[in-house]
Scaffold this motif. Structure first.
Motif, mmCIF file in Angstrom:
data_model
loop_
_atom_site.group_PDB
_atom_site.id
_atom_site.type_symbol
_atom_site.label_atom_id
_atom_site.label_comp_id
_atom_site.label_asym_id
_atom_site.label_seq_id
_atom_site.Cartn_x
_atom_site.Cartn_y
_atom_site.Cartn_z
ATOM 1 N N THR A 122 29.808 36.222 -14.203
ATOM 2 C CA THR A 122 28.794 37.065 -14.854
ATOM 3 C C THR A 122 28.415 38.191 -13.903
ATOM 4 O OG1 THR A 122 26.725 37.011 -16.098
ATOM 5 C CG2 THR A 122 26.752 35.750 -14.057
ATOM 6 N N ARG A 158 21.692 42.557 -21.448
ATOM 7 C CA ARG A 158 21.698 41.695 -22.647
ATOM 8 C C ARG A 158 20.441 40.858 -22.819
ATOM 9 N NH1 ARG A 158 26.647 41.383 -25.697
ATOM 10 N NH2 ARG A 158 27.959 42.925 -24.688
ATOM 11 N N CYS A 175 10.900 25.523 -28.311
ATOM 12 C CA CYS A 175 10.184 26.689 -27.751
ATOM 13 C C CYS A 175 8.908 27.021 -28.519
ATOM 14 C CB CYS A 175 11.100 27.908 -27.730
ATOM 15 S SG CYS A 175 12.608 27.625 -26.839
ATOM 16 N N ARG A 205 28.376 30.109 -18.663
ATOM 17 C CA ARG A 205 27.688 31.397 -18.440
ATOM 18 C C ARG A 205 26.891 31.847 -19.658
ATOM 19 N NH1 ARG A 205 32.224 36.237 -18.754
ATOM 20 N NH2 ARG A 205 32.844 35.849 -20.910
ATOM 21 N N ASN A 231 24.319 34.165 -30.828
ATOM 22 C CA ASN A 231 24.219 35.252 -31.798
ATOM 23 C C ASN A 231 23.447 34.886 -33.053
ATOM 24 O OD1 ASN A 231 25.300 37.898 -31.773
ATOM 25 N ND2 ASN A 231 27.171 36.982 -30.949
ATOM 26 N N HIS A 252 7.412 34.806 -27.519
ATOM 27 C CA HIS A 252 8.282 33.917 -26.742
ATOM 28 C C HIS A 252 9.251 34.776 -25.920
ATOM 29 C CE1 HIS A 252 10.873 30.761 -25.559
ATOM 30 N NE2 HIS A 252 11.824 30.981 -26.439
ATOM 31 N N ASN A 274 14.439 36.756 -24.789
ATOM 32 C CA ASN A 274 15.385 37.862 -24.589
ATOM 33 C C ASN A 274 14.620 39.165 -24.833
ATOM 34 O OD1 ASN A 274 17.383 39.886 -25.058
ATOM 35 N ND2 ASN A 274 18.879 38.283 -25.537
ATOM 36 N N ARG A 302 15.655 41.916 -25.845
ATOM 37 C CA ARG A 302 16.070 42.596 -27.084
ATOM 38 C C ARG A 302 15.372 41.988 -28.308
ATOM 39 N NH1 ARG A 302 21.805 42.145 -27.972
ATOM 40 N NH2 ARG A 302 21.801 40.336 -26.606
ATOM 41 N N ASN A 313 13.697 32.329 -19.836
ATOM 42 C CA ASN A 313 13.199 31.554 -20.984
ATOM 43 C C ASN A 313 12.772 30.169 -20.492
ATOM 44 O OD1 ASN A 313 12.874 30.064 -23.319
ATOM 45 N ND2 ASN A 313 14.797 30.735 -24.263
HETATM 46 O O1 UT7 Z 1 14.467 30.001 -26.856
HETATM 47 C C1 UT7 Z 1 15.087 29.666 -28.055
HETATM 48 C C2 UT7 Z 1 15.630 30.823 -28.706
HETATM 49 N N1 UT7 Z 1 16.728 31.394 -27.984
HETATM 50 C C3 UT7 Z 1 17.085 32.621 -28.250
HETATM 51 O O2 UT7 Z 1 16.430 33.233 -29.066
HETATM 52 C C4 UT7 Z 1 18.321 33.190 -27.629
HETATM 53 C C5 UT7 Z 1 19.015 34.040 -28.651
HETATM 54 N N2 UT7 Z 1 20.311 34.589 -28.246
HETATM 55 C C6 UT7 Z 1 20.425 35.538 -27.273
HETATM 56 O O3 UT7 Z 1 19.470 35.893 -26.608
HETATM 57 C C7 UT7 Z 1 21.780 36.188 -27.097
HETATM 58 O O4 UT7 Z 1 22.603 35.837 -28.178
HETATM 59 C C8 UT7 Z 1 22.493 35.829 -25.755
HETATM 60 C C9 UT7 Z 1 21.777 36.483 -24.592
HETATM 61 C C10 UT7 Z 1 22.540 34.325 -25.598
HETATM 62 C C11 UT7 Z 1 23.926 36.365 -25.777
HETATM 63 O O5 UT7 Z 1 23.908 37.787 -25.978
HETATM 64 P P1 UT7 Z 1 24.869 38.437 -27.070
HETATM 65 O O6 UT7 Z 1 24.657 39.891 -26.998
HETATM 66 O O7 UT7 Z 1 24.567 37.748 -28.376
HETATM 67 O O8 UT7 Z 1 26.274 38.110 -26.514
HETATM 68 P P2 UT7 Z 1 27.454 37.285 -27.216
HETATM 69 O O9 UT7 Z 1 27.115 35.832 -27.258
HETATM 70 O O10 UT7 Z 1 27.811 37.964 -28.512
HETATM 71 O O11 UT7 Z 1 28.625 37.512 -26.195
HETATM 72 C C12 UT7 Z 1 29.175 38.814 -25.963
HETATM 73 C C13 UT7 Z 1 30.220 38.708 -24.880
HETATM 74 C C14 UT7 Z 1 31.203 37.567 -25.085
HETATM 75 O O12 UT7 Z 1 32.467 38.012 -24.667
HETATM 76 P P3 UT7 Z 1 33.573 38.515 -25.725
HETATM 77 O O13 UT7 Z 1 33.774 37.357 -26.663
HETATM 78 O O14 UT7 Z 1 32.949 39.700 -26.391
HETATM 79 O O15 UT7 Z 1 34.750 38.813 -24.864
HETATM 80 C C15 UT7 Z 1 30.733 36.494 -24.169
HETATM 81 O O16 UT7 Z 1 31.773 35.642 -23.735
HETATM 82 O O17 UT7 Z 1 29.589 38.425 -23.618
HETATM 83 C C16 UT7 Z 1 30.200 37.305 -23.012
HETATM 84 N N3 UT7 Z 1 29.199 36.600 -22.220
HETATM 85 C C17 UT7 Z 1 28.925 36.916 -20.943
HETATM 86 N N4 UT7 Z 1 29.452 37.827 -20.103
HETATM 87 C C18 UT7 Z 1 28.956 37.903 -18.874
HETATM 88 C C19 UT7 Z 1 28.370 35.595 -22.612
HETATM 89 N N5 UT7 Z 1 27.573 35.244 -21.595
HETATM 90 C C20 UT7 Z 1 27.903 36.049 -20.546
HETATM 91 C C21 UT7 Z 1 27.431 36.175 -19.232
HETATM 92 N N6 UT7 Z 1 27.976 37.105 -18.419
HETATM 93 N N7 UT7 Z 1 26.420 35.394 -18.747
#
Ligand code: UT7
Length: 331
Positions: free
Chosen positions: A31, A39, A115, A154, A221, A255, A258, A260, A286
């Motif tokens: 990462t 993000r 949460c 990650r 997502n 909460h 994130n 965003r 979080n």
């Molecule tokens: O507390 C309870 C409630 N929880 C939440 O509300 C959390 C909600 N979700 C989120 O905050 C976001 O979905 C995350 C922060 C978990 C992820 O962000 P995202 O913009 O939705 O990313 P994604 O899961 O769509 O992943 C995008 C890319 C992926 O790579 P590819 O498939 O596009 O090649 C992931 O493999 O980012 C990659 N990725 C990372 N890259 C670097 C996922 N985690 C990481 C990381 N470092 N830590």
């Protein structure tokens, strides 16, 4: 019957000392500081020590809240603890905190709404106070999320931190009146955010350990989309229930999952400047049930809230569960 108003008359928080930075995480998984910050808005989170548990962190936040309330431990007659990382499945963490505090008069109960736990606990405390069943209720939200976080994954390990928050809800005294609370849930989506093993469906075994099934699993997502939608509608319902206008809100405390998600909620409150949507996500990540309570405590310490000012809390989590609570500063 007397018209009782439940109010938060003291708050407290506890964050463990150890800091886990984005740079530390770069050494652990594939990462980058840049990915995590853009993000999620996170820079750091706190980690409990090996001998530090949910009960102990919760008790520290609780003592701070009791002191802030001007009450004594002996006056607490109920302890509600929101956590998804209890010390044990049973006995409850609330009983352990009751013992650590020496709160001999108090009944004790754990609640599990992930949460959203702090808001579910506030709602119960409000009802208990307004029905006249209890006078001084200690609400604690505490999490040792690092104990169920997979530091090889990650997609989740960058998100979570440890910490605790607490408040004392009373039938008397100065504080933040709890004007309305709205809660919701959707068990259809239970598997989007789950710790699969360790319960009666999948008791702990060599296979569950080998399969990493005791760790948090999240469809990030999907959860993200639900989080924005559900918190937005909970806020609206809560404002409508109190028969006020959005313009009457001084602060929104969401909460801290994130940045965003927080920004998407903030856009809904067009008249509020972004600084009035309170954030701790950059420094604590979080902390699940604890997050709204930690943010509320820090807001109260930093700002001197004026009589009549309104604060809207909102949260979302596994279950799925969500909610919002409207508070008003009153003397
Ligand atoms: O507390 C309870 C409630 N929880 C939440 O509300 C959390 C909600 N979700 C989120 O905050 C976001 O979905 C995350 C922060 C978990 C992820 O962000 P995202 O913009 O939705 O990313 P994604 O899961 O769509 O992943 C995008 C890319 C992926 O790579 P590819 O498939 O596009 O090649 C992931 O493999 O980012 C990659 N990725 C990372 N890259 C670097 C996922 N985690 C990481 C990381 N470092 N830590």
């Amino acid at each position: 019957m007397m018209n009782r108003v439940a109010r938060i008359r003291g708050t407290g928080a506890y964050l463990p000392e150890k800091v886990l930075t984005n740079q530390d995480l770069e050494q652990m998984v594939d990462t980058s500081d840049e990915w995590i910050f853009t993000r999620t808005g996170m820079k750091e989170r706190r980690l409990a020590g090996p001998d530090e548990f949910t009960s102990g962190m919760g008790a520290k936040a609780a003592l701070a809240a009791i002191e802030d309330s001007g009450l004594t431990v002996d006056e607490i007659d109920f302890i509600l603890v929101a956590t998804l990382t209890p010390d044990y499945i049973f006995p409850s963490t609330a009983c352990l905190i009751q013992q650590l505090l020496g709160a001999k008069k108090a009944a004790s109960l754990d609640i599990q709404a992930a949460c959203t736990g702090y808001l579910y606990a506030l709602s119960l405390a409000k009802s208990f106070i307004e029905s006249g069943a209890y006078r001084h209720i200690l609400v604690v939200a505490a999490e040792k999320l690092s104990s169920i976080t997979n530091y090889k994954d990650r997609s989740t390990c960058v998100l979570f931190g440890d910490g605790a928050s607490a408040c004392v809800v009373s039938s008397e005294g100065e504080g933040l009146a709890i004007q309305s609370v709205r809660l919701g849930s959707d068990g259809e989506q239970a598997e989007l955010l789950i710790q699969p093993a360790g319960g009666c469906r999948l008791p702990a075994s060599a296979e569950t350990v080998a399969g990493d099934q005791h760790y948090i699993k999240m469809a990030g997502n999907e959860v993200f989309k639900h989080a924005v939608r559900r918190m937005e509608s909970a806020c609206k319902e809560c404002i409508d229930a109190a028969q006020i206008d959005e313009l009457d809100i001084s602060w929104v405390v969401p909460h801290q999952a994130n940045i965003r998600i927080i920004d998407a909620i903030a856009k809904r409150f067009k008249h509020l400047s972004p600084e009035r949507v309170y954030k701790t996500v950059q420094k604590y990540g979080n902390t699940s049930a604890s997050s709204v309570g930690i943010a509320l405590h820090e807001l109260r310490k930093e700002q001197s809230l004026q009589e009549g000012e309104r604060i809207l809390l909102t949260a979302f989590g596994a279950g799925l569960t969500w909610g919002a609570a409207l508070l008003q500063a009153q003397r």
